[in-house]
Design a protein around this motif. Structure first.
Motif, mmCIF file in Angstrom:
data_model
loop_
_atom_site.group_PDB
_atom_site.id
_atom_site.type_symbol
_atom_site.label_atom_id
_atom_site.label_comp_id
_atom_site.label_asym_id
_atom_site.label_seq_id
_atom_site.Cartn_x
_atom_site.Cartn_y
_atom_site.Cartn_z
ATOM 1 N N VAL A 44 0.863 -1.175 0.000
ATOM 2 C CA VAL A 44 0.000 0.000 0.000
ATOM 3 C C VAL A 44 0.895 1.220 0.000
ATOM 4 N N GLY A 45 0.704 2.108 -0.972
ATOM 5 C CA GLY A 45 1.522 3.314 -1.045
ATOM 6 C C GLY A 45 1.139 4.302 0.045
ATOM 7 N N ARG A 46 2.114 4.963 0.596
ATOM 8 C CA ARG A 46 1.844 5.970 1.610
ATOM 9 C C ARG A 46 1.606 7.293 0.909
ATOM 10 N N GLN A 47 0.487 7.914 1.205
ATOM 11 C CA GLN A 47 0.153 9.180 0.576
ATOM 12 C C GLN A 47 0.772 10.313 1.365
ATOM 13 N N THR A 48 1.257 11.298 0.638
ATOM 14 C CA THR A 48 1.778 12.478 1.304
ATOM 15 C C THR A 48 0.671 13.512 1.359
ATOM 16 N N VAL A 49 0.667 14.300 2.396
ATOM 17 C CA VAL A 49 -0.361 15.318 2.577
ATOM 18 C C VAL A 49 0.234 16.661 2.191
ATOM 19 N N PRO A 50 -0.389 17.376 1.246
ATOM 20 C CA PRO A 50 0.144 18.680 0.859
ATOM 21 C C PRO A 50 0.156 19.637 2.047
ATOM 22 N N PRO A 51 1.090 20.598 2.067
ATOM 23 C CA PRO A 51 1.147 21.554 3.172
ATOM 24 C C PRO A 51 -0.172 22.307 3.320
ATOM 25 N N GLY A 52 -0.599 22.513 4.552
ATOM 26 C CA GLY A 52 -1.812 23.276 4.826
ATOM 27 C C GLY A 52 -3.086 22.471 4.798
ATOM 28 N N THR A 53 -3.030 21.205 4.365
ATOM 29 C CA THR A 53 -4.252 20.415 4.343
ATOM 30 C C THR A 53 -4.577 19.946 5.752
ATOM 31 N N GLY A 54 -5.808 19.537 5.943
ATOM 32 C CA GLY A 54 -6.239 19.069 7.242
ATOM 33 C C GLY A 54 -6.767 20.175 8.140
ATOM 34 N N ARG A 55 -6.766 21.393 7.660
ATOM 35 C CA ARG A 55 -7.303 22.476 8.478
ATOM 36 C C ARG A 55 -8.655 22.907 7.929
ATOM 37 N N GLN A 56 -9.396 23.634 8.729
ATOM 38 C CA GLN A 56 -10.734 24.060 8.330
ATOM 39 C C GLN A 56 -10.636 25.176 7.278
ATOM 40 N N ALA A 57 -11.616 25.156 6.403
ATOM 41 C CA ALA A 57 -11.734 26.202 5.391
ATOM 42 C C ALA A 57 -13.215 26.512 5.207
ATOM 43 N N VAL A 58 -13.489 27.748 4.825
ATOM 44 C CA VAL A 58 -14.858 28.222 4.648
ATOM 45 C C VAL A 58 -14.923 28.981 3.336
ATOM 46 N N ILE A 66 -20.222 27.329 2.695
ATOM 47 C CA ILE A 66 -19.670 25.980 2.706
ATOM 48 C C ILE A 66 -18.517 25.953 3.699
ATOM 49 N N ALA A 67 -18.498 24.959 4.568
ATOM 50 C CA ALA A 67 -17.395 24.781 5.509
ATOM 51 C C ALA A 67 -16.945 23.332 5.440
ATOM 52 N N GLY A 68 -15.649 23.099 5.597
ATOM 53 C CA GLY A 68 -15.122 21.742 5.568
ATOM 54 C C GLY A 68 -13.652 21.708 5.912
ATOM 55 N N ILE A 69 -13.035 20.587 5.629
ATOM 56 C CA ILE A 69 -11.625 20.364 5.900
ATOM 57 C C ILE A 69 -10.879 20.361 4.567
ATOM 58 N N LEU A 70 -9.809 21.120 4.501
ATOM 59 C CA LEU A 70 -9.010 21.211 3.283
ATOM 60 C C LEU A 70 -8.318 19.879 3.021
ATOM 61 N N LEU A 71 -8.638 19.261 1.880
ATOM 62 C CA LEU A 71 -8.061 17.971 1.518
ATOM 63 C C LEU A 71 -6.958 18.085 0.483
ATOM 64 N N GLU A 151 -19.671 26.707 14.287
ATOM 65 C CA GLU A 151 -20.742 25.874 14.837
ATOM 66 C C GLU A 151 -21.025 24.669 13.947
ATOM 67 N N ALA A 152 -21.053 24.888 12.628
ATOM 68 C CA ALA A 152 -21.351 23.801 11.690
ATOM 69 C C ALA A 152 -20.275 22.719 11.730
ATOM 70 N N LEU A 153 -19.027 23.119 11.930
ATOM 71 C CA LEU A 153 -17.925 22.158 11.990
ATOM 72 C C LEU A 153 -17.736 21.573 13.390
ATOM 73 N N GLY A 154 -18.497 22.087 14.355
ATOM 74 C CA GLY A 154 -18.416 21.580 15.722
ATOM 75 C C GLY A 154 -17.110 21.920 16.414
ATOM 76 N N LEU A 155 -16.573 23.109 16.145
ATOM 77 C CA LEU A 155 -15.296 23.507 16.731
ATOM 78 C C LEU A 155 -15.500 24.067 18.132
ATOM 79 N N ALA A 156 -14.979 23.393 19.115
ATOM 80 C CA ALA A 156 -15.098 23.865 20.497
ATOM 81 C C ALA A 156 -14.164 25.041 20.756
ATOM 82 N N ASP A 157 -13.004 25.029 20.095
ATOM 83 C CA ASP A 157 -12.025 26.095 20.256
ATOM 84 C C ASP A 157 -11.874 26.775 18.896
ATOM 85 N N PRO A 158 -12.595 27.870 18.638
ATOM 86 C CA PRO A 158 -12.576 28.509 17.323
ATOM 87 C C PRO A 158 -11.166 28.951 16.915
ATOM 88 N N PRO A 159 -10.794 28.691 15.673
ATOM 89 C CA PRO A 159 -9.470 29.107 15.199
ATOM 90 C C PRO A 159 -9.458 30.584 14.812
#
Length: 180
Positions: A44-58, A66-71, A151-159
């Motif tokens: 199974v190849g290991r995928q690399t995550v581009p810089p900045g991904t995994g954080r919230q974006a709106v 639209i709110a979600g996680i940067l993939l 609120e939509a993303l359920g963030l307890a500690d707002p960034p």
């Protein structure tokens, strides 16, 4: 048990366990912790995550929030059709057909209707996962929409939110010492 020279330091351990059934027991290999290639199977190849991904974006459009996680991010040189193909390949899952939202964004759902994704331009193409969508109120301010996203993303500690490079309604959760 099959392992390297020293079972305590081996990278891979394969344990044989018995699965009791009506006709007796059957040996089953337990390779949950295997980290090597098993003969006949591709690793199974290991995928690399581009810089900045995994954080919230709106993204705030004229009609939609639209709110979600940067993939992922793709170059702005891709056409809309090629960007959707890139996103589909990156997600590696079965998707319903992409549907246009507003004039420059796209939305899709996994075929089991579990995950939602959005794709839109912002200094290139931006792919969001875990998407939450809502109709934008006519007089909504940036502060209102960022609070909605938290609120939509359920963030307890707002960034801390930073506007995107083109500041066309896209905001990103701040990363320590980094720009969006």
């Amino acid at each position: 048990m099959i392992s390297g020279d020293d079972p305590r330091t081996a990278d891979t351990q394969v344990s044989m366990i018995s699965a009791a059934g009506a006709q007796g027991s059957t040996a089953v290999a337990d390779i949950r912790h295997a980290d090597t290639q098993i003969s006949g199977f591709s690793p199974v190849g290991r995928q690399t995550v581009p810089p900045g991904t995994g954080r919230q974006a709106v993204r705030f459009g004229r009609e939609t929030m639209i709110a979600g996680i940067l993939l992922g991010r793709a170059p702005h040189t891709l056409s809309s059709q090629h960007a959707r193909a890139w996103a589909t390949g990156l997600l590696q899952t079965r998707l319903l057909p992409w549907k246009e939202i507003e004039e420059d964004g796209w939305h899709t759902t996994s075929d089991l209707l579990i995950q939602q994704y959005a794709l839109f331009p912002d200094h290139g193409w931006i792919l969001l996962g875990g998407v939450v969508r809502a109709t934008r109120p006519p007089a909504a301010t940036d502060a209102y929409m960022l609070t909605w996203a938290e609120e939509a993303l359920g963030l307890a500690d707002p960034p801390a939110w930073l506007p995107g490079p083109e500041h066309d309604g896209t905001w990103y959760a701040a990363l320590p010492d980094k720009k969006p």
